[in-house]
Design a protein around this motif. Structure first.
Motif, PDB file in Angstrom:
ATOM      1  N   ASP A 300       0.883  -1.192   0.062  1.00 20.93           N
ATOM      2  CA  ASP A 300       0.171   0.086   0.071  1.00 20.93           C
ATOM      3  C   ASP A 300       0.847   1.119  -0.129  1.00 20.93           C
ATOM      4  OD1 ASP A 300      -2.279  -1.502  -0.116  1.00 20.93           O
ATOM      5  OD2 ASP A 300      -2.617  -1.278   2.106  1.00 20.93           O
ATOM      6  N   THR A 301       1.899   1.285   0.771  1.00 25.56           N
ATOM      7  CA  THR A 301       2.798   2.418   0.677  1.00 25.56           C
ATOM      8  C   THR A 301       3.643   2.836  -0.395  1.00 25.56           C
ATOM      9  OG1 THR A 301       3.157   1.984   3.370  1.00 25.56           O
ATOM     10  CG2 THR A 301       4.908   3.579   1.828  1.00 25.56           C
ATOM     11  N   LEU A 302       3.968   1.623  -1.220  1.00 27.56           N
ATOM     12  CA  LEU A 302       4.613   1.720  -2.546  1.00 27.56           C
ATOM     13  C   LEU A 302       3.650   2.190  -3.628  1.00 27.56           C
ATOM     14  CD1 LEU A 302       6.964  -1.318  -2.420  1.00 27.56           C
ATOM     15  CD2 LEU A 302       7.806   1.155  -2.042  1.00 27.56           C
ATOM     16  N   ARG A 303       2.419   1.712  -3.584  1.00 24.32           N
ATOM     17  CA  ARG A 303       1.389   2.095  -4.702  1.00 24.32           C
ATOM     18  C   ARG A 303       0.972   3.184  -4.169  1.00 24.32           C
ATOM     19  NH1 ARG A 303       0.041  -1.952  -7.877  1.00 24.32           N
ATOM     20  NH2 ARG A 303       0.127  -4.132  -7.222  1.00 24.32           N
ATOM     21  N   ALA A 309      10.735   9.970  -4.886  1.00 25.34           N
ATOM     22  CA  ALA A 309      11.158  10.081  -3.523  1.00 25.34           C
ATOM     23  C   ALA A 309      12.355  10.771  -3.479  1.00 25.34           C
ATOM     24  CB  ALA A 309      11.404   8.752  -2.923  1.00 25.34           C
ATOM     25  N   LEU A 310      12.443  12.073  -3.432  1.00 27.08           N
ATOM     26  CA  LEU A 310      13.458  13.091  -3.781  1.00 27.08           C
ATOM     27  C   LEU A 310      13.072  14.001  -3.101  1.00 27.08           C
ATOM     28  CD1 LEU A 310      16.140  13.486  -5.365  1.00 27.08           C
ATOM     29  CD2 LEU A 310      14.871  14.363  -7.268  1.00 27.08           C
ATOM     30  N   HIS A 311      14.266  14.629  -2.046  1.00 27.42           N
ATOM     31  CA  HIS A 311      13.975  15.695  -1.199  1.00 27.42           C
ATOM     32  C   HIS A 311      15.342  16.329  -1.204  1.00 27.42           C
ATOM     33  CE1 HIS A 311      12.866  18.316   2.192  1.00 27.42           C
ATOM     34  NE2 HIS A 311      14.006  17.901   2.758  1.00 27.42           N
ATOM     35  N   ALA A 312      15.330  17.890  -1.563  1.00 25.79           N
ATOM     36  CA  ALA A 312      16.431  18.693  -1.463  1.00 25.79           C
ATOM     37  C   ALA A 312      16.718  19.100  -0.044  1.00 25.79           C
ATOM     38  CB  ALA A 312      16.304  19.953  -2.398  1.00 25.79           C
ATOM     39  N   ALA A 313      17.691  18.340   0.501  1.00 28.58           N
ATOM     40  CA  ALA A 313      17.811  18.594   2.032  1.00 28.58           C
ATOM     41  C   ALA A 313      18.958  19.525   2.630  1.00 28.58           C
ATOM     42  CB  ALA A 313      18.170  17.006   2.346  1.00 28.58           C
ATOM     43  N   THR A 337       8.997  10.773   4.970  1.00 30.51           N
ATOM     44  CA  THR A 337       9.414  10.157   6.409  1.00 30.51           C
ATOM     45  C   THR A 337       8.615   8.774   6.648  1.00 30.51           C
ATOM     46  OG1 THR A 337       9.758  12.250   7.552  1.00 30.51           O
ATOM     47  CG2 THR A 337       9.480  10.480   9.033  1.00 30.51           C
ATOM     48  N   ASN A 338       7.412   8.867   6.325  1.00 32.81           N
ATOM     49  CA  ASN A 338       6.667   7.429   6.398  1.00 32.81           C
ATOM     50  C   ASN A 338       7.179   6.339   5.427  1.00 32.81           C
ATOM     51  OD1 ASN A 338       4.000   6.211   7.061  1.00 32.81           O
ATOM     52  ND2 ASN A 338       3.740   6.296   4.939  1.00 32.81           N
ATOM     53  N   VAL A 342       8.406   2.924   6.976  1.00 30.59           N
ATOM     54  CA  VAL A 342       7.816   1.539   6.384  1.00 30.59           C
ATOM     55  C   VAL A 342       8.786   0.619   6.027  1.00 30.59           C
ATOM     56  CG1 VAL A 342       6.200   0.417   4.748  1.00 30.59           C
ATOM     57  CG2 VAL A 342       5.517   2.609   5.937  1.00 30.59           C
ATOM     58  N   LEU A 343       9.691   1.120   5.155  1.00 32.97           N
ATOM     59  CA  LEU A 343      11.008   0.165   4.662  1.00 32.97           C
ATOM     60  C   LEU A 343      11.592  -0.360   5.902  1.00 32.97           C
ATOM     61  CD1 LEU A 343      12.089   2.459   1.528  1.00 32.97           C
ATOM     62  CD2 LEU A 343      10.657   0.311   1.384  1.00 32.97           C
TER      63      LEU A 343
END
Length: 350
Positions: A300-303, A309-313, A337-338, A342-343
């Motif tokens: 469910d999380t992946l779908r 999944a990319l963040h300019a940190a 974060t979620n 989950v991973l």
């Protein structure tokens, strides 16, 4: 992660070298007011034999060549204090002076859109852009953009090309952007980007197992068939991405990447090229890849993660006025974060 932060002290060491040694960002001087601009630039021998309209376009990149050409014709742009024609050939010793009253540089309208401002002073604004916000207006996105928000937050940005933007991140990428509040700062930041002395670090999660860090040095250009995509192709612009492995899962890897260049979709294209596309990337990895035996929660999380999944940190730069090295950080957004949490529970490494 902790709250977003900035530092005016020397930037601490991390996994990567930070800011390169930098001379003054440019050799412009200015006594500009809010709407009146007075700029000077001293040519050198590298400009020998070039037309003045070409030189002006190279020196003052934030204005179009046609606008600069018109200023030359109108006598707003002088060479050694004298008016010249656009075809005037430079000897490489001249002093240029540009004296103009700035006009609106954008037709976009201001909108009262909240901004997550990490840092602001008289010269720069550092913003943590949310997922889903388009940076610059374009076809199909004329409102609701970061430019619209900037025009409301700082009305004088209407006088700057792209409302002071010097770099962009994709609509569905979250994280840090620096924006200039005056033309001198915009020139200086653009020069830092050209010199590759702006430190830009991204957090990302990719499919597959990456064993160790490395560098992808492959040219990028527009895909010849699918014009929405970019691709690694001969004849493209130089593109360099350095990366380190931060966390391994059974079927995925959390990575930190540093941009040496800033091509469109660079991280997404480079990681797809090495066989490790980003989770959620609707353009380069259109099908969700579920590992064998995935739990309902993981599936469910992946779908449900429907953006890359990319963040300019992290963003590091030399302040154009004070010359201080500055480092800004932005925490992961809730969806990122979620995903990682989950991973960690549903796909943890053996």
């Amino acid at each position: 992660m902790s709250q977003a932060q900035s530092s005016n002290s020397t930037v601490p060491e991390t996994d990567f070298n930070l800011l390169e040694d930098s001379e003054d960002a440019d050799n412009h001087t200015s006594d500009s007011t809010a709407t009146r601009l007075s700029l000077q630039f001293q040519l050198d021998e590298s400009y020998l034999g070039q037309r003045i309209d070409q030189v002006a376009a190279a020196v003052w990149t934030e204005f179009s060549r046609e606008k600069l050409k018109q200023w030359i014709k109108d006598g707003n742009l002088l060479v050694d204090g004298a008016a010249v024609k656009p075809k005037f050939k430079c000897e490489g010793t001249e002093s240029l002076s540009l004296d103009v009253e700035l006009e609106a540089q954008t037709r976009s309208l201001p909108e009262n859109i909240p901004l997550n401002i990490i840092y602001e002073d008289d010269d720069i604004v550092v913003i943590n852009k949310p997922v889903g916000m388009v940076v610059h207006p374009g076809a199909g996105n004329v409102t609701g953009t970061l430019v619209n928000a900037l025009l409301f937050h700082y009305p004088k940005s209407v006088e700057l090309a792209r409302a002071g933007l010097v770099h962009r991140i994709d609509k569905d990428t979250s994280g840090l952007l620096v924006v200039a509040k005056n033309l001198e700062t915009q020139f200086a930041l653009s020069k830092q980007l050209e010199k590759k002395s702006v430190y830009r670090v991204y957090d990302l999660v990719v499919y597959g197992n990456i064993i160790a860090g490395g560098t992808v040095d492959q040219p990028i250009k527009r895909h010849p068939v699918d014009r929405v995509k970019m691709a690694v192709l001969p004849g493209g612009k130089d593109a360099v991405t350095h990366y380190n492995v931060k966390e391994r899962f059974q079927n995925f890897t959390r990575v930190q990447a540093r941009l040496e260049t800033g091509r469109t979709h660079q991280i997404r294209v480079h990681f797809n090229y090495i066989g490790h596309g980003l989770i959620g990337d609707q353009v380069y990895v259109p099908r969700v890849r579920l590992p064998a035996g995935a739990s309902v929660l993981l599936e469910d999380t992946l779908r449900g993660f429907r953006r890359q999944a990319l963040h300019a940190a992290k963003l590091g730069l030399v302040h154009p006025r004070t010359k201080e090295e500055m480092l800004f950080e932005a925490p992961w957004p809730e969806d990122f974060t979620n995903l990682v949490e989950v991973l960690r529970t549903e796909n943890k490494a053996y």
